[in-house]
Write a protein that holds these residues in place. Structure first.
Motif, PDB file in Angstrom:
ATOM      1  N   PHE A   2      -4.641   9.520  13.890  1.00 49.18           N
ATOM      2  CA  PHE A   2      -5.119   9.534  12.345  1.00 49.18           C
ATOM      3  C   PHE A   2      -3.699  10.376  12.054  1.00 49.18           C
ATOM      4  O   PHE A   2      -3.099  10.825  13.504  1.00 49.18           O
ATOM      5  CB  PHE A   2      -5.698  10.996  11.672  1.00 49.18           C
ATOM      6  N   ILE A   3      -2.891   9.078  11.264  1.00 45.58           N
ATOM      7  CA  ILE A   3      -2.075   9.194  10.282  1.00 45.58           C
ATOM      8  C   ILE A   3      -1.366  10.143   9.062  1.00 45.58           C
ATOM      9  O   ILE A   3      -2.357   9.628   8.081  1.00 45.58           O
ATOM     10  CB  ILE A   3      -1.012   7.638  10.101  1.00 45.58           C
ATOM     11  N   GLN A   4      -0.800  10.813   9.595  1.00 46.97           N
ATOM     12  CA  GLN A   4      -1.056  11.214   8.335  1.00 46.97           C
ATOM     13  C   GLN A   4       0.177  11.222   7.194  1.00 46.97           C
ATOM     14  O   GLN A   4       0.971  10.257   7.916  1.00 46.97           O
ATOM     15  CB  GLN A   4      -0.945  13.256   8.116  1.00 46.97           C
ATOM     16  N   THR A   5       0.103  11.305   6.081  1.00 44.89           N
ATOM     17  CA  THR A   5       1.069  10.924   4.970  1.00 44.89           C
ATOM     18  C   THR A   5       1.856  12.012   4.767  1.00 44.89           C
ATOM     19  O   THR A   5       0.951  13.337   3.477  1.00 44.89           O
ATOM     20  CB  THR A   5       0.549   9.646   4.352  1.00 44.89           C
ATOM     21  N   GLU A   6       3.285  11.952   3.978  1.00 44.06           N
ATOM     22  CA  GLU A   6       3.465  12.902   3.123  1.00 44.06           C
ATOM     23  C   GLU A   6       4.740  12.847   1.586  1.00 44.06           C
ATOM     24  O   GLU A   6       5.155  11.239   2.604  1.00 44.06           O
ATOM     25  CB  GLU A   6       4.592  14.181   3.828  1.00 44.06           C
ATOM     26  N   PRO A   9      10.951  13.726  -1.619  1.00 43.80           N
ATOM     27  CA  PRO A   9      11.557  13.748  -2.852  1.00 43.80           C
ATOM     28  C   PRO A   9      12.307  12.559  -3.598  1.00 43.80           C
ATOM     29  O   PRO A   9      12.822  12.649  -4.772  1.00 43.80           O
ATOM     30  CB  PRO A   9      12.804  14.456  -2.917  1.00 43.80           C
ATOM     31  N   ASN A  10      12.433  11.840  -2.643  1.00 46.04           N
ATOM     32  CA  ASN A  10      12.488   9.660  -3.327  1.00 46.04           C
ATOM     33  C   ASN A  10      11.431   9.106  -3.580  1.00 46.04           C
ATOM     34  O   ASN A  10      10.403   8.711  -2.305  1.00 46.04           O
ATOM     35  CB  ASN A  10      12.795   9.577  -2.040  1.00 46.04           C
ATOM     36  N   PRO A  11      11.593   9.064  -4.478  1.00 40.59           N
ATOM     37  CA  PRO A  11       9.737   8.220  -5.059  1.00 40.59           C
ATOM     38  C   PRO A  11       9.639   6.930  -3.797  1.00 40.59           C
ATOM     39  O   PRO A  11       8.381   6.554  -4.045  1.00 40.59           O
ATOM     40  CB  PRO A  11       9.662   8.180  -6.482  1.00 40.59           C
ATOM     41  N   ALA A  12      10.468   6.266  -3.802  1.00 39.49           N
ATOM     42  CA  ALA A  12      10.382   5.532  -2.675  1.00 39.49           C
ATOM     43  C   ALA A  12       9.549   5.407  -1.654  1.00 39.49           C
ATOM     44  O   ALA A  12      10.194   4.328  -0.604  1.00 39.49           O
ATOM     45  CB  ALA A  12      11.547   4.930  -3.223  1.00 39.49           C
ATOM     46  N   THR A  13      10.091   6.320  -1.246  1.00 40.53           N
ATOM     47  CA  THR A  13      10.443   7.057   0.274  1.00 40.53           C
ATOM     48  C   THR A  13       8.819   7.636   0.808  1.00 40.53           C
ATOM     49  O   THR A  13       8.790   8.148  -0.342  1.00 40.53           O
ATOM     50  CB  THR A  13      10.657   7.633   1.278  1.00 40.53           C
ATOM     51  N   LEU A  14       7.990   7.516   1.700  1.00 41.97           N
ATOM     52  CA  LEU A  14       7.286   7.726   2.516  1.00 41.97           C
ATOM     53  C   LEU A  14       7.031   8.173   3.592  1.00 41.97           C
ATOM     54  O   LEU A  14       8.058   7.693   4.054  1.00 41.97           O
ATOM     55  CB  LEU A  14       5.831   6.992   2.001  1.00 41.97           C
ATOM     56  N   LYS A  15       6.813   9.362   4.569  1.00 38.54           N
ATOM     57  CA  LYS A  15       7.162   9.873   5.395  1.00 38.54           C
ATOM     58  C   LYS A  15       5.563   9.686   5.947  1.00 38.54           C
ATOM     59  O   LYS A  15       4.376  10.384   5.309  1.00 38.54           O
ATOM     60  CB  LYS A  15       7.621  11.444   5.357  1.00 38.54           C
ATOM     61  N   PHE A  16       5.563   9.017   6.803  1.00 38.70           N
ATOM     62  CA  PHE A  16       4.752   8.841   8.128  1.00 38.70           C
ATOM     63  C   PHE A  16       4.432   9.840   8.989  1.00 38.70           C
ATOM     64  O   PHE A  16       5.679   9.678   9.973  1.00 38.70           O
ATOM     65  CB  PHE A  16       3.970   7.686   8.327  1.00 38.70           C
ATOM     66  N   LEU A  17       3.523  10.612   9.675  1.00 36.94           N
ATOM     67  CA  LEU A  17       2.952  11.353  10.869  1.00 36.94           C
ATOM     68  C   LEU A  17       1.805  10.836  11.277  1.00 36.94           C
ATOM     69  O   LEU A  17       1.113  11.378  11.145  1.00 36.94           O
ATOM     70  CB  LEU A  17       2.898  12.988  10.363  1.00 36.94           C
ATOM     71  N   GLY A  53      13.282  -0.427   4.152  1.00 36.03           N
ATOM     72  CA  GLY A  53      13.914   0.897   4.658  1.00 36.03           C
ATOM     73  C   GLY A  53      12.484   1.442   5.842  1.00 36.03           C
ATOM     74  O   GLY A  53      11.699   1.370   5.620  1.00 36.03           O
ATOM     75  N   VAL A  54      13.025   1.382   7.466  1.00 34.87           N
ATOM     76  CA  VAL A  54      12.585   2.154   8.605  1.00 34.87           C
ATOM     77  C   VAL A  54      13.036   2.661   8.679  1.00 34.87           C
ATOM     78  O   VAL A  54      14.778   2.927   9.300  1.00 34.87           O
ATOM     79  CB  VAL A  54      11.599   1.879   9.370  1.00 34.87           C
ATOM     80  N   PHE A  55      13.091   4.587   8.756  1.00 34.62           N
ATOM     81  CA  PHE A  55      13.583   5.855   9.324  1.00 34.62           C
ATOM     82  C   PHE A  55      12.956   6.550  10.178  1.00 34.62           C
ATOM     83  O   PHE A  55      11.822   6.459   9.714  1.00 34.62           O
ATOM     84  CB  PHE A  55      14.194   6.250   7.796  1.00 34.62           C
ATOM     85  N   LEU A  56      13.548   6.719  11.700  1.00 39.42           N
ATOM     86  CA  LEU A  56      12.172   7.205  12.626  1.00 39.42           C
ATOM     87  C   LEU A  56      13.341   8.691  12.749  1.00 39.42           C
ATOM     88  O   LEU A  56      13.760   8.708  13.112  1.00 39.42           O
ATOM     89  CB  LEU A  56      12.340   6.532  13.677  1.00 39.42           C
ATOM     90  N   GLY A  57      12.365   9.790  12.989  1.00 39.84           N
ATOM     91  CA  GLY A  57      12.521  10.747  13.733  1.00 39.84           C
ATOM     92  C   GLY A  57      12.113  11.371  14.680  1.00 39.84           C
ATOM     93  O   GLY A  57      11.315  10.486  15.820  1.00 39.84           O
ATOM     94  N   SER A  58      11.919  12.407  15.444  1.00 42.01           N
ATOM     95  CA  SER A  58      11.659  12.485  16.360  1.00 42.01           C
ATOM     96  C   SER A  58       9.941  12.584  16.158  1.00 42.01           C
ATOM     97  O   SER A  58       8.845  12.537  17.275  1.00 42.01           O
ATOM     98  CB  SER A  58      11.578  14.499  16.408  1.00 42.01           C
ATOM     99  N   ASP A  59       9.088  13.380  15.113  1.00 38.55           N
ATOM    100  CA  ASP A  59       7.728  12.964  14.995  1.00 38.55           C
ATOM    101  C   ASP A  59       7.416  12.150  14.071  1.00 38.55           C
ATOM    102  O   ASP A  59       6.147  12.536  13.316  1.00 38.55           O
ATOM    103  CB  ASP A  59       7.394  14.918  15.546  1.00 38.55           C
ATOM    104  N   PHE A  60       7.883  11.503  13.129  1.00 38.12           N
ATOM    105  CA  PHE A  60       7.718  11.276  11.715  1.00 38.12           C
ATOM    106  C   PHE A  60       8.424   9.203  11.718  1.00 38.12           C
ATOM    107  O   PHE A  60       9.274   9.300  12.722  1.00 38.12           O
ATOM    108  CB  PHE A  60       8.448  11.801  11.035  1.00 38.12           C
ATOM    109  N   VAL A  61       7.890   9.455  11.265  1.00 40.67           N
ATOM    110  CA  VAL A  61       8.603   7.231  10.203  1.00 40.67           C
ATOM    111  C   VAL A  61       8.756   7.180   8.912  1.00 40.67           C
ATOM    112  O   VAL A  61       7.618   8.016   8.086  1.00 40.67           O
ATOM    113  CB  VAL A  61       7.742   6.743  10.927  1.00 40.67           C
TER     114      VAL A  61
END
Length: 186
Positions: A2-6, A9-17, A53-61
């Motif tokens: 199950f992938i959550q989304t958040e 503040p940038n409307p062109a960007t979503l965070k996927f967990l 664009g794609v940005f990778l963090g410790s526990d998110f995309v």
């Protein structure tokens, strides 16, 4: 899976967990498809039409879309790409990665630069990671700190406010030699 989304503040960007580790350490920024050669995950996400664009963090995309594209049209395909990647067992990043996200700078301002990097790492970067982005040190010259904004922070409508009212005030408070903060492109 199950992938959550958040939203960010940038409307062109979503965070996927995705609910598991994405990167063991640091972050990885892919501002365009041609920069994603070393990341099977980023390449898979860029295969979705409309991804900018794609940005990778410790526990998110964090994914940034093209301006003319609607989230409703590409979000299901992005969720599918992320799920397929993690089910495939492929690495997120192939080969070696750079250890430090910050640019190196020595010389007469070495102590000031170390203080700036420590404040960024302890006070600023954890906060912007919550919004799906990152801010890294690029340079320090004659009182001006140059920072590179990545992920959701790049192109965010509130990024100037974040830099000027938040980060600049913080750095000026703790480091009197800092007079201004400016953004730089990659």
């Amino acid at each position: 899976m199950f992938i959550q989304t958040e939203s960010t503040p940038n409307p062109a960007t979503l965070k996927f967990l995705p609910g598991l580790a994405v990167l063991d350490s640091g972050t990885a920024d892919f501002p365009a498809p041609e920069t994603a050669a070393k990341s099977p995950l980023a390449r898979r996400i860029f295969a979705v039409e409309g991804v900018a664009g794609v940005f990778l963090g410790s526990d998110f995309v964090t994914v940034t879309k093209a301006e003319a594209v609607l989230w409703e049209h590409i979000k299901p395909a992005i969720l599918g790409a992320i799920m397929e990647h993690f089910q495939s067992g492929a690495p997120v990043i192939e080969g070696e990665r750079a250890e430090s996200a910050h640019a190196e700078q020595d010389g007469p301002d070495g102590d000031i630069v170390r203080q700036i990097k420590e404040l960024l790492d302890t006070r600023v970067r954890p906060a912007v990671a919550q919004d799906g982005g990152d801010i890294t040190f690029h340079g320090f010259d004659r009182g001006v700190v140059y920072l590179h904004m990545q992920g959701a922070c790049a192109g965010c409508p509130s990024s100037t406010l974040t830099l000027k009212m938040g980060i600049e005030n913080l750095l000026r408070h703790y480091i009197p030699e800092v007079t201004e903060v400016r953004p730089v492109a990659a």
